[in-house]
Design an enzyme around this catalytic site. Structure first.
Site, short mmCIF file in Angstrom:
data_model
loop_
_atom_site.label_atom_id
_atom_site.label_comp_id
_atom_site.label_asym_id
_atom_site.label_seq_id
_atom_site.Cartn_x
_atom_site.Cartn_y
_atom_site.Cartn_z
CG ASP A 1 -1.09 -0.64 3.08
OD1 ASP A 1 -1.72 -0.47 2.01
OD2 ASP A 1 0.01 -1.21 3.14
CE1 TYR B 1 1.69 9.47 -0.89
CE2 TYR B 1 1.71 8.23 -2.93
CZ TYR B 1 1.66 8.25 -1.56
OH TYR B 1 1.58 7.08 -0.87
CG ASP C 1 0.12 4.93 0.90
OD1 ASP C 1 -0.32 3.96 0.27
OD2 ASP C 1 1.31 5.02 1.28
CG ASP D 1 -3.02 11.56 15.98
OD1 ASP D 1 -4.09 12.06 15.53
OD2 ASP D 1 -2.36 12.12 16.88
CE LYS E 1 -0.83 15.23 13.78
NZ LYS E 1 -1.19 14.66 15.10
C1 IPM Z 1 -0.80 2.40 -3.13
C2 IPM Z 1 0.68 2.22 -3.20
C3 IPM Z 1 1.28 3.39 -3.97
C4 IPM Z 1 0.97 4.66 -3.21
C5 IPM Z 1 2.78 3.28 -4.26
C6 IPM Z 1 3.15 1.95 -4.85
C7 IPM Z 1 3.25 4.42 -5.12
O1 IPM Z 1 1.25 2.08 -1.94
O2 IPM Z 1 -1.45 2.49 -4.19
O3 IPM Z 1 -1.34 2.46 -2.02
O4 IPM Z 1 1.74 5.03 -2.31
O5 IPM Z 1 -0.03 5.29 -3.52
MN MN Z 2 -0.19 2.02 -0.35
#
Ligand code: IPM
Ligand code: MN
Length: 363
Positions: free
Chosen positions: A255, A145, A251, A226, A194
């Protein structure tokens, strides 16, 4: 206790869920006699249109002075976002600079599903009937990042680069956070990587394993990212405890965890730096449902609990909020994202009523 809090409402559903977070904060103030002074400041895509920047200078100075920051989700509908130059958009010009400014390296993302409402999950009942209790800890200010970037446009669309670097001290400090968190839980930690491909992962693992020696009471496991993606949907409970992840992998996997719960609406988070930090829901700004009073404020309210716990050391106050969140769902109430065909109409709460219920339980 008296504290100053910067409030960045953000975009889309941001203002309406932040309102519920603040409602709950007020209930805590009243019950415990604290005083939280809130300073609202522009942040996100709407701030770009009103103030010419997603993270305006005046917002920076309020945040610098604040004891903690409450942040709503950011981002508008695609047509609006397309009016903002790439480099000025809220991700690049808002969120990342915010993380960098306060060095918020430790991102806590709890994946919690109580067995009393496990049916919310998208997984088969037998996989989740005992609930899920994982604390994902994501490194938030390093890795790909924040590495050097070369945009395709600048090379005539011949190549593009995103560099990934981790420094020893970055890995050490997040590992300590994760092991300490594990000590306060079931003493199991799963390190995600990884290492079969990435040098940074081999480096990460070597350092995490060094740190592990200081925590002999914690059971240390390590697993390829993975395989984690696969195992999480096959048997999430094997990860109950702490999971430690670097920035990019974290990240994605956090999710995915939201997917297990059935919604990102149940994913609060705290972004903690050495001096202070901010809290935010782990989900986006859902512009399609903004202003309809149907968004789930759980993530935002949980984030407020995190703020009390992580930045002000108000453990009792925070656990009261966590308990109230649990109780509302246990009592069968649902926001519309987690309601299903079996949910009675009168149990489906609007954004505001969800906040009211939590505040009521706290009283
Ligand atoms: C998160 C979001 C952010 C990230 C984005 C919006 C920059 O997806 O906080 O998970 O990738 O960290
Ligand atoms: Mn995210």
């Amino acid at each position: 206790m008296q504290k100053m809090i910067a409030v960045l409402e953000g975009d889309g559903i941001g203002p309406e869920i932040v309102k519920e977070g603040v409602k709950v904060l007020n209930a805590i103030e009243n019950k415990f006699g604290h005083k939280f002074n809130l300073e609202y400041c522009p942040f996100g895509a709407s701030a770009y249109f009103s103030d010419g920047s997603c993270f305006p200078e005046k917002t920076k100075s309020v945040c610098d002075e604040a004891d903690a920051i409450i942040k709503g989700p950011v981002g508008l509908a695609v047509t609006e976002m397309n009016k903002i130059p790439q480099a000025e958009r809220p991700e690049i010009a808002g969120i990342l600079p915010l993380r960098e400014r306060y060095d918020t390296f430790a991102n806590y993302r709890p994946v919690y599903l109580d067995k009393s409402y496990a049916e919310i999950s998208t997984l088969k009942e037998e996989l989740v009937s005992e609930g899920i209790d994982i604390m994902m800890i994501r490194e938030l200010v390093g890795g790909i990042y924040f590495g050097k970037k070369v945009e395709g446009e600048s090379t005539g669309m011949e190549y593009s680069t995103d560099e990934c670097t981790y420094k020893r001290k970055d890995v050490e400090r997040i590992a300590h956070v994760a092991f300490r968190e594990a000590q306060g839980r079931n003493k199991i930690i799963t390190n995600v990587h990884k290492s079969n491909v990435l040098a940074t992962s081999r480096f990460w693992n070597a350092i995490v394993e060094e740190i592990a020696k200081n925590y002999s009471d914690v059971q240390y496991n390590s697993i390829l990212v993975d395989n984690v993606a696969f195992q999480l949907v096959k048997n999430p409970r094997q990860f109950n405890g702490v999971m430690l992840l670097e920035n990019m992998q974290g990240d994605i996997i956090t999710d995915q965890a939201g997917g297990l719960l059935g919604t990102l609406g149940l994913m609060p988070s705290a972004c903690v730096g050495p001096d202070k930090g901010y809290v935010e829901p782990a989900h986006g700004s859902a512009p399609d449902i903004a202003g309809k009073n149907i968004a789930n404020p759980y993530s935002m309210i949980g984030s407020v609990a995190f703020m009390l716990e992580k930045f002000f050391d108000l453990k009792e106050e925070a656990s009261l909020i966590w308990d109230a969140l649990k109780k509302v769902l246990k009592d069968g109430y649902r926001s519309s994202d987690i309601a299903d065909k079996n949910t009675p109409k009168e149990k489906i709460l609007s954004t505001a009523d969800f906040g009211n219920k939590i505040a009521e339980y706290i009283k």
